[in-house]
Design an enzyme around this catalytic site. Structure first.
Site, PDB file in Angstrom:
ATOM      1  CE  LYS A  11      -4.034  -2.166   2.199  1.00 48.61           C
ATOM      2  NZ  LYS A  11      -5.085  -2.040   3.267  1.00 48.61           N
ATOM      3  CE1 TYR A  51      -9.451  -3.154   0.003  1.00 55.57           C
ATOM      4  CE2 TYR A  51      -8.448  -1.306  -1.127  1.00 55.57           C
ATOM      5  CZ  TYR A  51      -8.349  -2.417  -0.307  1.00 55.57           C
ATOM      6  OH  TYR A  51      -7.119  -2.790   0.192  1.00 55.57           O
ATOM      7  CG  PHE A  59     -13.620   1.022   6.655  1.00 61.25           C
ATOM      8  CD1 PHE A  59     -13.133   0.475   5.475  1.00 61.25           C
ATOM      9  CD2 PHE A  59     -14.303   0.177   7.539  1.00 61.25           C
ATOM     10  CE1 PHE A  59     -13.321  -0.868   5.174  1.00 61.25           C
ATOM     11  CE2 PHE A  59     -14.495  -1.168   7.235  1.00 61.25           C
ATOM     12  CZ  PHE A  59     -14.005  -1.686   6.049  1.00 61.25           C
ATOM     13  NE  ARG A  87      -6.390 -12.197   5.109  1.00 59.31           N
ATOM     14  CZ  ARG A  87      -7.105 -11.073   5.103  1.00 59.31           C
ATOM     15  NH1 ARG A  87      -7.018 -10.224   4.070  1.00 59.31           N
ATOM     16  NH2 ARG A  87      -7.893 -10.756   6.078  1.00 59.31           N
ATOM     17  CB  THR A  93      -7.363  -5.594   9.700  1.00 54.38           C
ATOM     18  OG1 THR A  93      -7.832  -6.801   9.103  1.00 54.38           O
ATOM     19  CG2 THR A  93      -7.725  -4.412   8.830  1.00 54.38           C
ATOM     20  NE  ARG A 104      -2.477  -5.451   7.131  1.00 60.02           N
ATOM     21  CZ  ARG A 104      -3.594  -6.046   6.709  1.00 60.02           C
ATOM     22  NH1 ARG A 104      -4.094  -7.060   7.388  1.00 60.02           N
ATOM     23  NH2 ARG A 104      -4.211  -5.616   5.636  1.00 60.02           N
ATOM     24  CG  ASN A 114      -3.809  -2.030   6.759  1.00 61.31           C
ATOM     25  OD1 ASN A 114      -3.665  -1.713   5.590  1.00 61.31           O
ATOM     26  ND2 ASN A 114      -4.825  -2.738   7.192  1.00 61.31           N
ATOM     27  CG  HIS A 117      -5.328  -6.199  -0.446  1.00 64.41           C
ATOM     28  ND1 HIS A 117      -6.569  -6.257   0.132  1.00 64.41           N
ATOM     29  CD2 HIS A 117      -5.345  -7.075  -1.481  1.00 64.41           C
ATOM     30  CE1 HIS A 117      -7.315  -7.137  -0.556  1.00 64.41           C
ATOM     31  NE2 HIS A 117      -6.585  -7.635  -1.537  1.00 64.41           N
ATOM     32  CD  GLU A 128      -8.785  -9.191  -3.743  1.00 61.33           C
ATOM     33  OE1 GLU A 128      -9.644  -8.853  -2.912  1.00 61.33           O
ATOM     34  OE2 GLU A 128      -7.632  -9.517  -3.428  1.00 61.33           O
TER      35      GLU A 128
END
Ligand code: RTP
Ligand code: MG
Length: 144
Positions: A11, A51, A59, A87, A93, A104, A114, A117, A128
């Site tokens: 990100k 998204y 958010f 993950r 998150t 993270r 964060n 993704h 995706e």
């Protein structure tokens, strides 16, 4: 165990911190292989589309604003159990809740900025990956 593919995004906060390489090393140490990659500066429409699943969430606008605030590095990761493994090494998150040693926990600022993704299941991974890459842009491992 099955060889899977998953979509990963580094990100804008992590790209700005110049830690793409450090995050790539985490993927490689976990046995995940980068089989496609490209840097994008997402438009508002692209971020909204990516998204869309969150469009009713409070958010959503902040998330779209953040994801368009600077370039992102997008990659397809391939390996055994790639979706869950990615993950796991990303961490929770909210970085305050992320296990020590996760991406993270080590690099994220807060729940908005964060760092990474990762697709959360096989259906979303396929969707995706197709959002960012054409099939011929993905280069699976062919030797070794
Ligand atoms: P991601 O999709 O980015 O991999 O993150 P995730 O699965 O861990 O979290 P998700 O529930 O899909 O949410 C997407 C992103 O929206 C932001 N968020 N903010 N303020 C909040 O309560 C909140 N909840 C989620 C996070 O930046 C999260 O990564
Ligand atoms: Mg998610």
């Amino acid at each position: 165990m099955a060889i899977e593919r998953t979509l990963s995004i580094i990100k804008p906060d992590a790209v700005a911190k110049n830690i793409i390489g450090e995050i790539y090393t985490r993927f490689e140490k976990a046995g995940l292989r980068i089989v496609a990659a490209r840097m994008f500066h997402l438009s508002k429409e692209q971020a909204q589309g990516f998204y869309a699943v969150h469009k009713e969430r409070p958010f959503y606008n902040d998330l779209v604003g953040f994801m368009t605030s600077g370039p992102v590095m997008v990659q397809v990761l391939e390996g055994e159990n790639a979706i869950a493994k990615n993950r796991e090494i990303m961490g929770a998150t909210n970085p305050k809740e992320a296990d020590p040693g996760t991406i993270r926990a080590d690099f994220a600022e807060n729940i908005d900025a964060n760092a990474v993704h990762g697709s959360d299941g096989s259906g979303t991974a396929e969707q995706e990956i197709n959002f960012f890459f054409k099939p011929e842009e993905i280069c699976p491992r062919i030797i070794g």
